[in-house]
Design a protein around this motif. Structure first.
Motif, mmCIF file in Angstrom:
data_model
loop_
_atom_site.group_PDB
_atom_site.id
_atom_site.type_symbol
_atom_site.label_atom_id
_atom_site.label_comp_id
_atom_site.label_asym_id
_atom_site.label_seq_id
_atom_site.Cartn_x
_atom_site.Cartn_y
_atom_site.Cartn_z
ATOM 1 N N GLY A 18 0.810 -1.210 0.000
ATOM 2 C CA GLY A 18 0.000 0.000 0.000
ATOM 3 C C GLY A 18 0.844 1.260 0.000
ATOM 4 N N ILE A 19 1.890 1.289 0.831
ATOM 5 C CA ILE A 19 2.780 2.457 0.884
ATOM 6 C C ILE A 19 3.488 2.650 -0.452
ATOM 7 N N ILE A 20 3.984 1.569 -1.013
ATOM 8 C CA ILE A 20 4.683 1.656 -2.302
ATOM 9 C C ILE A 20 3.738 2.128 -3.392
ATOM 10 N N LEU A 21 2.546 1.569 -3.438
ATOM 11 C CA LEU A 21 1.564 1.973 -4.443
ATOM 12 C C LEU A 21 1.198 3.449 -4.273
ATOM 13 N N PHE A 22 0.962 3.877 -3.035
ATOM 14 C CA PHE A 22 0.611 5.269 -2.765
ATOM 15 C C PHE A 22 1.727 6.219 -3.225
ATOM 16 N N ALA A 23 2.977 5.909 -2.889
ATOM 17 C CA ALA A 23 4.112 6.754 -3.296
ATOM 18 C C ALA A 23 4.226 6.826 -4.816
ATOM 19 N N ASN A 24 4.046 5.687 -5.488
ATOM 20 C CA ASN A 24 4.127 5.669 -6.949
ATOM 21 C C ASN A 24 3.009 6.496 -7.580
ATOM 22 N N VAL A 25 1.794 6.376 -7.051
ATOM 23 C CA VAL A 25 0.658 7.117 -7.601
ATOM 24 C C VAL A 25 0.868 8.618 -7.427
ATOM 25 N N ILE A 26 1.333 9.042 -6.247
ATOM 26 C CA ILE A 26 1.564 10.470 -5.998
ATOM 27 C C ILE A 26 2.613 11.027 -6.960
ATOM 28 N N VAL A 27 3.711 10.330 -7.130
ATOM 29 C CA VAL A 27 4.775 10.798 -8.028
ATOM 30 C C VAL A 27 4.272 10.859 -9.469
ATOM 31 N N LEU A 28 3.613 9.819 -9.909
ATOM 32 C CA LEU A 28 3.092 9.819 -11.293
ATOM 33 C C LEU A 28 2.029 10.902 -11.490
ATOM 34 N N PHE A 29 1.190 11.123 -10.495
ATOM 35 C CA PHE A 29 0.177 12.169 -10.571
ATOM 36 C C PHE A 29 0.840 13.544 -10.687
ATOM 37 N N ALA A 30 1.865 13.778 -9.862
ATOM 38 C CA ALA A 30 2.568 15.066 -9.899
ATOM 39 C C ALA A 30 3.230 15.291 -11.249
ATOM 40 N N ILE A 31 3.873 14.272 -11.771
ATOM 41 C CA ILE A 31 4.517 14.406 -13.090
ATOM 42 C C ILE A 31 3.473 14.656 -14.161
ATOM 43 N N PHE A 32 2.372 13.931 -14.118
ATOM 44 C CA PHE A 32 1.298 14.121 -15.103
ATOM 45 C C PHE A 32 0.737 15.539 -15.019
ATOM 46 N N GLN A 33 0.484 16.022 -13.786
ATOM 47 C CA GLN A 33 -0.048 17.375 -13.605
ATOM 48 C C GLN A 33 0.912 18.425 -14.183
ATOM 49 N N GLN A 34 2.190 18.278 -13.876
ATOM 50 C CA GLN A 34 3.157 19.297 -14.273
ATOM 51 C C GLN A 34 3.478 19.262 -15.755
ATOM 52 N N TYR A 35 3.704 18.087 -16.302
ATOM 53 C CA TYR A 35 4.220 18.024 -17.672
ATOM 54 C C TYR A 35 3.154 17.792 -18.734
ATOM 55 N N PHE A 36 2.004 17.275 -18.369
ATOM 56 C CA PHE A 36 0.982 17.028 -19.385
ATOM 57 C C PHE A 36 -0.195 18.000 -19.283
ATOM 58 N N LEU A 37 -0.536 18.418 -18.079
ATOM 59 C CA LEU A 37 -1.648 19.357 -17.899
ATOM 60 C C LEU A 37 -1.167 20.781 -17.627
ATOM 61 N N ASP A 38 0.161 20.944 -17.476
ATOM 62 C CA ASP A 38 0.778 22.243 -17.234
ATOM 63 C C ASP A 38 0.242 22.908 -15.970
ATOM 64 N N ASN A 39 -0.064 22.111 -14.945
ATOM 65 C CA ASN A 39 -0.520 22.614 -13.648
ATOM 66 C C ASN A 39 0.598 22.463 -12.636
ATOM 67 N N PHE B 165 2.156 21.499 -9.195
ATOM 68 C CA PHE B 165 1.848 20.529 -8.146
ATOM 69 C C PHE B 165 2.790 20.802 -6.983
ATOM 70 N N GLY B 166 2.268 21.029 -5.819
ATOM 71 C CA GLY B 166 3.103 21.284 -4.649
ATOM 72 C C GLY B 166 3.589 22.708 -4.598
ATOM 73 N N ASN B 167 4.819 22.908 -4.096
ATOM 74 C CA ASN B 167 5.364 24.245 -3.872
ATOM 75 C C ASN B 167 5.931 24.907 -5.123
ATOM 76 N N GLY B 168 6.129 24.186 -6.161
ATOM 77 C CA GLY B 168 6.704 24.799 -7.359
ATOM 78 C C GLY B 168 6.986 23.773 -8.424
ATOM 79 N N TRP B 169 7.461 24.280 -9.520
ATOM 80 C CA TRP B 169 7.787 23.424 -10.647
ATOM 81 C C TRP B 169 9.084 22.678 -10.382
ATOM 82 N N ALA B 170 9.080 21.415 -10.663
ATOM 83 C CA ALA B 170 10.302 20.618 -10.543
ATOM 84 C C ALA B 170 11.008 20.631 -11.891
ATOM 85 N N SER B 171 12.308 20.750 -11.822
ATOM 86 C CA SER B 171 13.083 20.733 -13.063
ATOM 87 C C SER B 171 13.117 19.307 -13.615
#
Length: 174
Positions: free
Chosen positions: A21-42, A44-50
């Motif tokens: 469960g912990i591993i799945l949760f961590a993977n989902v959060i990271v993938l969600f953040a990447i999807f938000q930032q690079y595909f939806l241009d939103n 995620f969190g405190n700022g844009w990650a390089s």
């Protein structure tokens, strides 16, 4: 590693539901953040990650997945002694010769209280070690120099029978 007849062999993996469960949760959060930032241009969190930070995060998560899900505790016993390997921390078996052990017995333990959890643990300044994946039963080794090694097992009764059969059960004095 000599080719004596193997009397006891066990392979254990991390299979706790909460770990998955912990591993799945961590993977989902990271993938969600990447999807938000690079595909939806939103943002995620405190700022844009390089891109470099994203790559480092992905590599870190992949490494954590590999270590957690790929870990295997191998234990085998024969007339020569006890062999243990905790992959990916060990690539070769660690060998404990019967002649270098002052005590060998199966005991109940508390993973959190005694070792701070499961995994490959070096516990105290005198380098006591634990190799455990789950449960609360283990093979306790006391080396001639007084250091202790605990190897977790899911087969305590069978392990006790094998140690008795081999005449290697030695209870710690004191």
């Amino acid at each position: 590693m000599k080719k004596e007849a193997i009397e006891f062999y066990e392979v254990q993996r991390f299979r706790q539901w909460w770990m998955w469960g912990i591993i799945l949760f961590a993977n989902v959060i990271v993938l969600f953040a990447i999807f938000q930032q690079y595909f939806l241009d939103n943002q995620f969190g405190n700022g844009w990650a390089s891109p470099v930070e994203i790559i480092l995060i992905i590599v870190g998560i992949a490494f954590a997945n590999f270590v957690s899900l790929g870990s295997k505790l191998h234990t085998y016993i024969n007339n020569e002694g006890i062999y243990v390997k905790f992959f990916p921390f060990h690539f070769r078996y660690k060998f404990y010769d019967w002649n270098n052990l002052q005590a060998v017995y199966v005991r109940k333990y508390s993973a959190f209280r005694e070792f701070g959890g499961w995994g490959f643990r070096v516990v105290t300044m005198n380098a006591d070690r634990a190799y455990n994946v789950s449960g609360n039963m283990g093979l306790q080794l006391v080396l001639m120099n007084g250091k202790k090694v605990l190897i977790g097992t899911k087969q305590p009764k069978h392990l006790t029978d094998i140690l008795t059969k081999l005449g290697k059960m030695k209870i710690e004095n004191g």
